[in-house]
Design an enzyme around this catalytic site. Structure first.
Site, short mmCIF file in Angstrom:
data_model
loop_
_atom_site.label_atom_id
_atom_site.label_comp_id
_atom_site.label_asym_id
_atom_site.label_seq_id
_atom_site.Cartn_x
_atom_site.Cartn_y
_atom_site.Cartn_z
N LEU A 13 -3.85 -3.94 -1.37
CA LEU A 13 -5.02 -3.16 -1.76
C LEU A 13 -6.06 -3.99 -2.49
CD1 LEU A 13 -3.22 0.07 -3.03
CD2 LEU A 13 -4.31 -0.30 -0.81
N GLY A 14 -5.61 -5.04 -3.18
CA GLY A 14 -6.55 -5.87 -3.92
C GLY A 14 -5.80 -6.96 -4.66
N ALA A 15 -6.55 -8.00 -5.03
CA ALA A 15 -5.93 -9.11 -5.75
C ALA A 15 -6.93 -9.67 -6.75
CB ALA A 15 -5.48 -10.20 -4.78
N GLY A 16 -6.42 -10.09 -7.91
CA GLY A 16 -7.23 -10.73 -8.93
C GLY A 16 -6.60 -12.03 -9.37
N THR A 20 -1.57 -8.92 -7.96
CA THR A 20 -1.92 -8.32 -6.68
C THR A 20 -1.39 -6.89 -6.65
OG1 THR A 20 -1.79 -10.46 -5.57
CG2 THR A 20 -1.68 -8.51 -4.16
N VAL A 21 -2.18 -5.99 -6.06
CA VAL A 21 -1.78 -4.59 -5.94
C VAL A 21 -1.53 -4.28 -4.47
CG1 VAL A 21 -2.39 -2.19 -6.37
CG2 VAL A 21 -3.10 -3.97 -7.99
N LYS A 36 1.90 -3.11 -8.52
CA LYS A 36 1.16 -4.26 -9.05
C LYS A 36 2.15 -5.33 -9.44
CE LYS A 36 -2.59 -5.42 -12.25
NZ LYS A 36 -3.61 -4.85 -13.19
N ASP A 127 -13.43 -3.96 -18.66
CA ASP A 127 -13.70 -4.42 -17.29
C ASP A 127 -13.99 -3.24 -16.38
OD1 ASP A 127 -14.13 -6.32 -15.34
OD2 ASP A 127 -12.02 -6.50 -14.78
#
Length: 302
Positions: A13-16, A20-21, A36, A127
């Site tokens: 779904l997303g990564a920072g 990662t999710v 997560k 954030d």
């Protein structure tokens, strides 16, 4: 098929920088979840690891339908992970450029009420941005939930990290300058940026946000105006300028105050403004004239 504990990972779904999710499936409960997981390169860092787990504990502690809920934690291959609700509907980032003004104001107000839940527990998110605001399409109308507390003030303090966290485009000046002592009004600033972006499709100060070296000198009224052709209720432009003020004391003093102000100016139930009073009077006089002429013609033709 990759698994973390009993959870079957399906889609990323997303990564920072830190984690990662994933969308995953829980076979025991027969339901989709979000997982997560801490990034490999940070798993051995004790400070980051504690910050990651503190986020899970904090999310678990906050009991609100406006904040994503944590259900489980675990460790696999020395990498911690935690399991959350999977929110169907994507994020507000996917709504940028696709919102009518009334919907944009309603979503921004929903986000404000979700952020207020955090502030009510003494947490500054730090954030706030569209990708951290989830849209729950399972509710009518769709609700906004706040997620990703990895940069929240309490967590950073607990881990001993001193670096500036946040995303520059949404970062309040006092946060970018590392001035210390900032509070929930930093999140109000970020919410102002999100609202501007939902309404216009672009960020008020570009991807870099207010430059830290110029923010100190920028006047409180330096926020850009909304486009003149944008059909929004009277007062929304002034409200956004206030939210984007350099000085925290010039902004709405809470996320709830900002959300209430958005709704009082028409978000949600608002419809595009109708004719002005003068225009309505002209229409009424024209209708009366037509009636009198019609009555006169009827009388003359008897």
């Amino acid at each position: 098929m990759r698994k973390l504990g009993r959870y079957v990972l399906e889609d990323r779904l997303g990564a920072g920088s830190f984690a990662t999710v994933w969308k995953a499936y829980d076979p025991e409960l027969d339901t989709d979840v979000a997982v997560k997981v801490l990034a490999d390169n940070w798993a051995a860092n004790a400070d980051v690891r504690e910050r990651f787990l503190a986020e899970a504990r904090l999310l678990r502690r906050i009991s609100s339908p406006r904040v994503v809920r944590v259900h489980d934690v675990g460790v696999q291959d020395d990498r911690p992970f935690f399991v959350m609700d999977y929110i169907r509907g994507g994020t507000l980032a996917e709504r940028i450029g696709h919102c009518e003004p009334a919907e944009a104001l309603r979503l921004a107000a929903e986000a404000g009420y979700a952020i207020q839940v955090l502030h009510g527990t003494g947490i500054v998110h730090r954030d706030i941005k569209p990708s951290n605001l989830l849209l729950d399409a399972g509710r009518t109308p769709p609700a906004v939930l706040v997620a990703d507390l990895g940069s929240a003030k309490q967590l950073a303090d607990a881990s001993g990290l001193t670096v500036t966290t946040g995303t520059p485009a949404y970062m309040a000046p006092e946060q970018a300058l590392q001035a210390g002592g900032f509070d929930g009004r930093a999140d109000v600033y970020a919410l102002g940026v999100v609202t501007f972006e939902l309404l216009t499709g672009h960020k008020p100060f570009g991807p870099g946000g207010r430059a830290a070296h110029s923010a100190e000198r920028a006047p409180a009224s330096s926020a850009p105006a909304l486009p003149k052709g944008l059909a929004v209720p009277e007062g929304v432009d002034a409200l956004l300028r206030a939210a984007l003020s350099v000085r925290p004391e010039d902004r709405p003093q809470s996320a709830r105050a900002f959300a209430d102000a958005l709704l009082s100016r028409g978000g949600g139930e608002w419809a595009p403004p109708g004719p002005s009073r003068r225009a309505r009077l002209a229409v009424w006089l024209a209708a009366v004239a037509v009636f009198l002429v019609s009555a006169a013609l009827t009388w003359l033709t008897r």
